[in-house]
Write an enzyme that holds these catalytic residues in place. Sequence first.
Site, PDB file in Angstrom:
ATOM      1  N   GLU A  46      -2.901  -2.388  -5.117  1.00 50.66           N
ATOM      2  CA  GLU A  46      -4.427  -1.626  -5.416  1.00 50.66           C
ATOM      3  C   GLU A  46      -4.036  -1.187  -7.283  1.00 50.66           C
ATOM      4  OE1 GLU A  46      -7.220   0.272  -2.456  1.00 50.66           O
ATOM      5  OE2 GLU A  46      -4.836   0.661  -2.064  1.00 50.66           O
TER       6      GLU A  46
ATOM      7  N   ASP B  79      -2.561   1.860   6.804  1.00 46.60           N
ATOM      8  CA  ASP B  79      -2.406   1.471   5.919  1.00 46.60           C
ATOM      9  C   ASP B  79      -2.035  -0.287   6.019  1.00 46.60           C
ATOM     10  OD1 ASP B  79      -2.483   3.784   4.755  1.00 46.60           O
ATOM     11  OD2 ASP B  79      -0.330   4.272   5.466  1.00 46.60           O
TER      12      ASP B  79
ATOM     13  N   ASP C  16       0.969  -1.170  -0.236  1.00 47.28           N
ATOM     14  CA  ASP C  16       0.420   0.080  -0.429  1.00 47.28           C
ATOM     15  C   ASP C  16       0.817   1.469  -0.214  1.00 47.28           C
ATOM     16  OD1 ASP C  16      -2.664   0.628   0.370  1.00 47.28           O
ATOM     17  OD2 ASP C  16      -1.956   1.596   1.764  1.00 47.28           O
TER      18      ASP C  16
END
Length: 457
Positions: free
Chosen positions: A307, A389, A215
């Site tokens: 992502e 996170d 992330d």
Amino acid sequence: MVVRAYRFALDLTRRQERAVLAHAGAGRVAYNWALARVKAVMEQRGAERSYGIAESGLTPTIEWSLPALRKAWNAAKPDVAPWWAECSKEAFNTGLDALVRGVNSWSDSRTGKRAGRRVGFPRFKSRRRSTPSVRFTTGAIRVEPDRKHVVLPRLGRLKLHESARKLARRLEAGTARIMSATVRRDAGRWHVAFTVEVDRVERTPARPQAVVGVDVGVKHLAVLSTGTMEPNPRHLEDAARRMRRLARRLSRRVGPDRRSRQQPSRRWERARRQVARAHARVANLRRDGLHKLTTRLAREYGTIVVEDLNVAGMLRNRRLARRIADAGFGELRRQLAYKTTWNGGHLVVADRWYPSSKTCSACGTVKAKLALSARTYTCTTCGLVLDRDVNAARNLAALARQATTAGSGPVAGRGADRKTRPGGPVAVKRQPGTTQVGKAGTVPQDGTANHMLTRAH
Ligand SMILES: [Zn+2]
């Protein structure tokens, strides 16, 4: 065989700089000349059509392939550029090639052959606004045995600011072949970039079965599902502060104004150069940190999960730190995509509506809301308390495991690249060699419909 780029900073002498600029200018002349030709014919045909002349009676189209333009240029150059012999023919070729690519992109975009954002028709290049560059594809291109100099046609021996040993080693071992060299000025600094064909070595990650979720953060360069928080590169904060200060200074100077025909002041010009350099420095620091991280990850883990486009970042955030992090996000993904391929690993891209931040990584409960300011994830169902996170990264890693158990293997493919309209799922860009998971239908997920409405994050 893989194509790789090697880029080195150059220390040019005044004379060499003038020579490169002359070549870049020559390329621009050829580009503008060819653009004018293409435009004139197109406008003529448009006018004729408006008079009702039949298609067969129109002025014939000119071919805008590179060989055709090159032939036409060679016939026209004694008139257009009587000084042509002073520059390498590669300079003109750089310009013509750029135009051909521009026209093709525009035409493919118009006919729908090219996905993504609409590409406009090429525009004339000006000396002030364009980035000087010249590309050499033939002739004597080599790295000197001392690895501190390169030799390019016409320009001769150029001093490198850094050692080219990584490239030189490969060239000496015969595992690489230089295809082209481009000299270019980025934010006031000259670079040479070699496009090199490299023999591919079959590699496997150190832990082929291991999965890691990544992330991208603001405070940290990245947060891993293992709980590791990768720190930002050293000096990044200082560089960003300097950049902010210079941007404020620039705004106090007298800049150009089209309406009042105000010319920019010298102090404005100087401030602008400083801002550009500071920007480049921040970007370089960040990119360098990302390269080190992505190399390490791709060598170690068999599967890496990231992502898709950063949805929070797409809501135009004015905070500088946020913007830098978002830029880093695209870069991280790009680097991971090719580095996992090189290392025999696998990159998984989570669907953009997958609520990685809002889901509890322990029990799977999805929160309806999670403020961006909340740095800790606290689950009201199972009582998990975890860094925001790290929680998101863990969810990403879990997604890869889900995908493998659900039996959806790697799907290589290119989707259409479209901008997301807020509020609805659309086609999502995929890099070759990546898997798309987390979409309804592929992986069992709870409350998929809600994700669409609640913009994830
Ligand atoms: Zn929970």
